[in-house]
Design a protein around this motif. Structure first.
Motif, PDB file in Angstrom:
ATOM      1  N   ASP A 281       3.312  17.526   4.814  1.00  0.00           N
ATOM      2  CA  ASP A 281       2.520  16.815   3.816  1.00  0.00           C
ATOM      3  C   ASP A 281       1.839  17.821   2.894  1.00  0.00           C
ATOM      4  OD1 ASP A 281       3.163  14.384   4.992  1.00  0.00           O
ATOM      5  OD2 ASP A 281       1.344  14.349   6.236  1.00  0.00           O
ATOM      6  N   GLY A 282       1.442  17.356   1.718  1.00  0.00           N
ATOM      7  CA  GLY A 282       0.708  18.231   0.809  1.00  0.00           C
ATOM      8  C   GLY A 282      -0.670  18.564   1.343  1.00  0.00           C
ATOM      9  N   HIS A 283      -1.243  19.677   0.838  1.00  0.00           N
ATOM     10  CA  HIS A 283      -2.534  20.135   1.358  1.00  0.00           C
ATOM     11  C   HIS A 283      -3.719  19.518   0.627  1.00  0.00           C
ATOM     12  CE1 HIS A 283      -2.347  22.593  -2.212  1.00  0.00           C
ATOM     13  NE2 HIS A 283      -1.381  23.367  -1.723  1.00  0.00           N
ATOM     14  N   ALA A 284      -3.481  18.706  -0.410  1.00  0.00           N
ATOM     15  CA  ALA A 284      -4.514  17.960  -1.131  1.00  0.00           C
ATOM     16  C   ALA A 284      -5.519  18.852  -1.858  1.00  0.00           C
ATOM     17  CB  ALA A 284      -5.257  17.010  -0.186  1.00  0.00           C
ATOM     18  N   THR A 285      -5.149  20.110  -2.107  1.00  0.00           N
ATOM     19  CA  THR A 285      -6.006  21.015  -2.868  1.00  0.00           C
ATOM     20  C   THR A 285      -5.539  21.064  -4.316  1.00  0.00           C
ATOM     21  OG1 THR A 285      -6.406  22.383  -0.919  1.00  0.00           O
ATOM     22  CG2 THR A 285      -6.874  23.365  -3.072  1.00  0.00           C
ATOM     23  N   PRO A 286      -6.369  20.710  -5.301  1.00  0.00           N
ATOM     24  CA  PRO A 286      -5.947  20.705  -6.700  1.00  0.00           C
ATOM     25  C   PRO A 286      -5.526  22.099  -7.172  1.00  0.00           C
ATOM     26  CG  PRO A 286      -7.991  19.498  -6.422  1.00  0.00           C
ATOM     27  CD  PRO A 286      -7.741  20.226  -5.134  1.00  0.00           C
ATOM     28  N   PRO A 287      -4.744  22.180  -8.234  1.00  0.00           N
ATOM     29  CA  PRO A 287      -4.289  23.474  -8.733  1.00  0.00           C
ATOM     30  C   PRO A 287      -5.380  24.285  -9.413  1.00  0.00           C
ATOM     31  CG  PRO A 287      -3.561  21.711 -10.177  1.00  0.00           C
ATOM     32  CD  PRO A 287      -4.165  21.054  -8.981  1.00  0.00           C
ATOM     33  N   ALA A 288      -6.487  23.644  -9.766  1.00  0.00           N
ATOM     34  CA  ALA A 288      -7.598  24.342 -10.416  1.00  0.00           C
ATOM     35  C   ALA A 288      -8.872  23.524 -10.236  1.00  0.00           C
ATOM     36  CB  ALA A 288      -7.307  24.542 -11.904  1.00  0.00           C
ATOM     37  N   PRO A 289     -10.034  24.188 -10.209  1.00  0.00           N
ATOM     38  CA  PRO A 289     -11.297  23.447 -10.102  1.00  0.00           C
ATOM     39  C   PRO A 289     -11.512  22.580 -11.343  1.00  0.00           C
ATOM     40  CG  PRO A 289     -11.594  25.779  -9.598  1.00  0.00           C
ATOM     41  CD  PRO A 289     -10.234  25.650 -10.206  1.00  0.00           C
ATOM     42  N   ALA A 290     -11.856  21.318 -11.144  1.00  0.00           N
ATOM     43  CA  ALA A 290     -12.099  20.401 -12.255  1.00  0.00           C
ATOM     44  C   ALA A 290     -12.728  19.137 -11.685  1.00  0.00           C
ATOM     45  CB  ALA A 290     -10.800  20.074 -12.998  1.00  0.00           C
ATOM     46  N   ASN A 291     -13.146  18.265 -12.575  1.00  0.00           N
ATOM     47  CA  ASN A 291     -13.677  16.974 -12.160  1.00  0.00           C
ATOM     48  C   ASN A 291     -12.499  16.005 -12.031  1.00  0.00           C
ATOM     49  OD1 ASN A 291     -15.163  14.710 -11.611  1.00  0.00           O
ATOM     50  ND2 ASN A 291     -16.157  14.608 -13.619  1.00  0.00           N
ATOM     51  N   TRP A 292     -11.898  15.987 -10.861  1.00  0.00           N
ATOM     52  CA  TRP A 292     -10.697  15.188 -10.648  1.00  0.00           C
ATOM     53  C   TRP A 292     -11.041  13.746 -10.330  1.00  0.00           C
ATOM     54  CZ3 TRP A 292      -6.140  17.144 -11.912  1.00  0.00           C
ATOM     55  CH2 TRP A 292      -6.005  18.539 -11.961  1.00  0.00           C
ATOM     56  N   GLN A 293     -10.252  12.825 -10.882  1.00  0.00           N
ATOM     57  CA  GLN A 293     -10.404  11.409 -10.594  1.00  0.00           C
ATOM     58  C   GLN A 293      -9.084  10.896 -10.019  1.00  0.00           C
ATOM     59  OE1 GLN A 293     -11.390   9.003 -13.976  1.00  0.00           O
ATOM     60  NE2 GLN A 293     -11.448   7.093 -12.833  1.00  0.00           N
ATOM     61  N   LYS A 294      -9.134  10.307  -8.849  1.00  0.00           N
ATOM     62  CA  LYS A 294      -7.918   9.779  -8.230  1.00  0.00           C
ATOM     63  C   LYS A 294      -7.675   8.363  -8.737  1.00  0.00           C
ATOM     64  CE  LYS A 294      -6.754  11.068  -4.152  1.00  0.00           C
ATOM     65  NZ  LYS A 294      -6.649  11.288  -2.678  1.00  0.00           N
ATOM     66  N   LEU A 295      -6.485   8.112  -9.237  1.00  0.00           N
ATOM     67  CA  LEU A 295      -6.144   6.778  -9.725  1.00  0.00           C
ATOM     68  C   LEU A 295      -5.821   5.844  -8.552  1.00  0.00           C
ATOM     69  CD1 LEU A 295      -3.831   7.496 -12.804  1.00  0.00           C
ATOM     70  CD2 LEU A 295      -6.314   7.298 -12.709  1.00  0.00           C
ATOM     71  N   PRO A 296      -6.090   4.557  -8.709  1.00  0.00           N
ATOM     72  CA  PRO A 296      -5.807   3.595  -7.637  1.00  0.00           C
ATOM     73  C   PRO A 296      -4.341   3.146  -7.632  1.00  0.00           C
ATOM     74  CG  PRO A 296      -6.846   2.464  -9.454  1.00  0.00           C
ATOM     75  CD  PRO A 296      -6.817   3.924  -9.832  1.00  0.00           C
ATOM     76  N   VAL A 297      -3.452   4.084  -7.903  1.00  0.00           N
ATOM     77  CA  VAL A 297      -2.009   3.822  -7.867  1.00  0.00           C
ATOM     78  C   VAL A 297      -1.350   5.001  -7.163  1.00  0.00           C
ATOM     79  CG1 VAL A 297      -1.953   2.411  -9.956  1.00  0.00           C
ATOM     80  CG2 VAL A 297      -1.689   4.893 -10.142  1.00  0.00           C
ATOM     81  N   HIS A 298      -0.134   4.814  -6.744  1.00  0.00           N
ATOM     82  CA  HIS A 298       0.604   5.909  -6.147  1.00  0.00           C
ATOM     83  C   HIS A 298       2.064   5.818  -6.568  1.00  0.00           C
ATOM     84  CE1 HIS A 298       1.458   2.677  -3.248  1.00  0.00           C
ATOM     85  NE2 HIS A 298       2.611   3.311  -3.074  1.00  0.00           N
ATOM     86  N   VAL A 299       2.811   6.875  -6.292  1.00  0.00           N
ATOM     87  CA  VAL A 299       4.237   6.935  -6.609  1.00  0.00           C
ATOM     88  C   VAL A 299       5.017   7.082  -5.309  1.00  0.00           C
ATOM     89  CG1 VAL A 299       6.050   8.278  -7.726  1.00  0.00           C
ATOM     90  CG2 VAL A 299       3.868   7.944  -8.886  1.00  0.00           C
ATOM     91  N   ALA A 300       6.039   6.277  -5.143  1.00  0.00           N
ATOM     92  CA  ALA A 300       6.904   6.379  -3.961  1.00  0.00           C
ATOM     93  C   ALA A 300       8.291   6.817  -4.405  1.00  0.00           C
ATOM     94  CB  ALA A 300       6.981   5.037  -3.241  1.00  0.00           C
ATOM     95  N   HIS A 301       8.895   7.683  -3.610  1.00  0.00           N
ATOM     96  CA  HIS A 301      10.230   8.181  -3.940  1.00  0.00           C
ATOM     97  C   HIS A 301      10.967   8.500  -2.645  1.00  0.00           C
ATOM     98  CE1 HIS A 301      13.078   9.710  -6.908  1.00  0.00           C
ATOM     99  NE2 HIS A 301      13.327  10.725  -6.099  1.00  0.00           N
ATOM    100  N   VAL A 302      12.263   8.247  -2.640  1.00  0.00           N
ATOM    101  CA  VAL A 302      13.075   8.497  -1.447  1.00  0.00           C
ATOM    102  C   VAL A 302      14.058   9.618  -1.747  1.00  0.00           C
ATOM    103  CG1 VAL A 302      14.703   7.524   0.214  1.00  0.00           C
ATOM    104  CG2 VAL A 302      12.861   6.096  -0.701  1.00  0.00           C
ATOM    105  N   PHE A 303      13.958  10.698  -0.991  1.00  0.00           N
ATOM    106  CA  PHE A 303      14.923  11.791  -1.054  1.00  0.00           C
ATOM    107  C   PHE A 303      15.969  11.592   0.042  1.00  0.00           C
ATOM    108  CE2 PHE A 303      11.116  13.588  -3.035  1.00  0.00           C
ATOM    109  CZ  PHE A 303      11.658  14.219  -4.142  1.00  0.00           C
ATOM    110  N   THR A 304      16.944  12.473   0.090  1.00  0.00           N
ATOM    111  CA  THR A 304      18.020  12.337   1.067  1.00  0.00           C
ATOM    112  C   THR A 304      17.493  12.362   2.492  1.00  0.00           C
ATOM    113  OG1 THR A 304      19.519  13.458  -0.471  1.00  0.00           O
ATOM    114  CG2 THR A 304      20.229  13.286   1.819  1.00  0.00           C
ATOM    115  N   HIS A 305      16.548  13.247   2.774  1.00  0.00           N
ATOM    116  CA  HIS A 305      16.123  13.456   4.151  1.00  0.00           C
ATOM    117  C   HIS A 305      14.699  12.988   4.450  1.00  0.00           C
ATOM    118  CE1 HIS A 305      19.814  15.607   4.765  1.00  0.00           C
ATOM    119  NE2 HIS A 305      19.512  16.482   3.829  1.00  0.00           N
ATOM    120  N   PHE A 306      13.974  12.504   3.459  1.00  0.00           N
ATOM    121  CA  PHE A 306      12.612  12.038   3.722  1.00  0.00           C
ATOM    122  C   PHE A 306      12.150  11.125   2.590  1.00  0.00           C
ATOM    123  CE2 PHE A 306      12.036  15.597   0.938  1.00  0.00           C
ATOM    124  CZ  PHE A 306      10.829  15.415   0.283  1.00  0.00           C
TER     125      PHE A 306
END
Length: 362
Positions: A281-306
């Motif tokens: 899983d991702g480490h949930a650390t942003p790429p740079a310090p900022a005032n981040w806002q998480k949107l109430p949506v997500h993206v789903a995608h299916v790869f070959t193995h996961f």
């Protein structure tokens, strides 16, 4: 005598019946030669076969036209910029194919004077070409007898010979059976006829046996339950991974990065993420310090193995601040020209769909 033996004994009848049907009902595809009119352009056959790996004909058509317009032959493709080719491929998936496409074109130009070799053995030495693709190119582009077996052919042959061994264990049996009915003449047309039969009449769930040209020799049709073939070993559940993708906006531009040259979606432009992978899983650390806002949506995608589920975090970037790392600012209005992989295009669309509902505070 078993039904399978009878089918083998009538192999000439099977080939003739199928080719007669193909002559009347062949699909018209931009990379094909018309039935009975010789071989197709080897570059077109090779390009289409690479694109069609794990991808439908409907999805490939537009990409094939775009590639042959931009790069009409091996020499043109070999000279193309990697980023341009990857961007043109964006959305077609399985991006290792695009990287191998470039490698193969360059080998063909450097070592074969810009012409594909004709034999399966020589074709197998080229990047991105496996046994099926080598056989298909040899038969369709050069008229050589080759045993061509894709997923559609596996289904047709499994039914024709009522092969009860489940896939993938049955692949050697299917190949032997296909070999037994492949004719010496018109091998390319025969291969394409088999593919067409599997894509249409001999469909997965509702085969149309009443109009099939091979019903007379089909053991599964005789037994009365063709849809049960081919048998398949149950697939293990795909692991579920999670991560976060980051949208950094500044003056109608969004920050894009270039993914590593190795690994999933290698070398592609993308939105920054938190280094999720097929294993972690991702480490949930942003790429740079900022005032981040998480949107109430997500993206789903299916790869070959996961399978992957991504949260989306957004922020605005001050105009007078240093850039947030290695990357580039890309105009949001022309984001469709960035060549983003489908996963990141979904994320961008989700952000843009949010529109003015959210303020990306700096």
């Amino acid at each position: 005598m078993t039904a399978v033996q009878q089918a083998i004994d009538k192999s000439g009848d099977i080939a003739q019946a199928l080719l007669t049907h193909y002559d009347a009902h062949a699909r018209t595809l931009p990379w094909r030669a018309p039935p009975g009119q010789g071989v197709a352009n080897p570059y077109h056959v090779w390009l289409s076969e690479i694109m069609l790996q794990q991808t439908t004909v409907a999805a490939v058509g537009g990409y094939f036209q775009k590639f042959t317009h931009m790069w009409p032959n091996f020499a043109a493709l070999a000279a193309a910029d990697d980023a341009d080719v990857m961007a043109a491929w964006a959305g077609l998936g399985y991006y290792a194919r695009a990287r191998n496409l470039l490698k193969c074109a360059r080998v063909v130009v450097a070592e074969h004077d810009g012409r594909l070799p004709e034999t399966e053995a020589a074709l197998l030495k080229l990047p991105g070409i496996g046994p099926y693709t080598a056989a298909a190119i040899s038969a369709i582009a050069f008229g050589q007898r080759a045993v061509v077996v894709d997923a559609n052919v596996e289904r047709v042959i499994s039914r024709l010979f009522a092969i009860s061994t489940p896939l993938p264990q049955s692949k050697p049996l299917i190949r032997v059976a296909t070999d037994s009915i492949t004719p010496d003449a018109r091998a390319g047309d025969f291969a394409q006829a088999m593919m067409d039969l599997g894509a249409g009449i001999c469909s997965v769930r509702a085969p149309s046996c009443l109009v099939c040209p091979l019903t007379f020799a089909c053991d599964a049709a005789r037994l009365g339950h063709p849809e049960t073939y081919p048998a398949k070993t149950p697939k293990a559940a795909k692991p579920q991974r999670t991560g976060t993708v980051y949208w950094i906006a500044r003056d109608e531009h969004v920050w894009l990065v270039r993914r590593d040259d190795k690994g999933l979606l290698a070398g592609m432009r993308a939105l920054p993420d938190d280094q999720w992978s097929a294993r972690l899983d991702g480490h949930a650390t942003p790429p740079a310090p900022a005032n981040w806002q998480k949107l109430p949506v997500h993206v789903a995608h299916v790869f070959t193995h996961f399978s992957l589920r991504l949260d989306i975090a957004v922020t605005s970037w001050p105009a007078d601040a240093d850039d947030p790392g290695d990357g580039e600012w890309w105009p949001v209005k022309s984001l469709d020209k960035a060549g983003l992989p489908t996963l990141f295009r979904k994320a961008a669309e989700a952000v843009l769909d949010a529109g003015g509902k959210y303020e990306y505070a700096g």
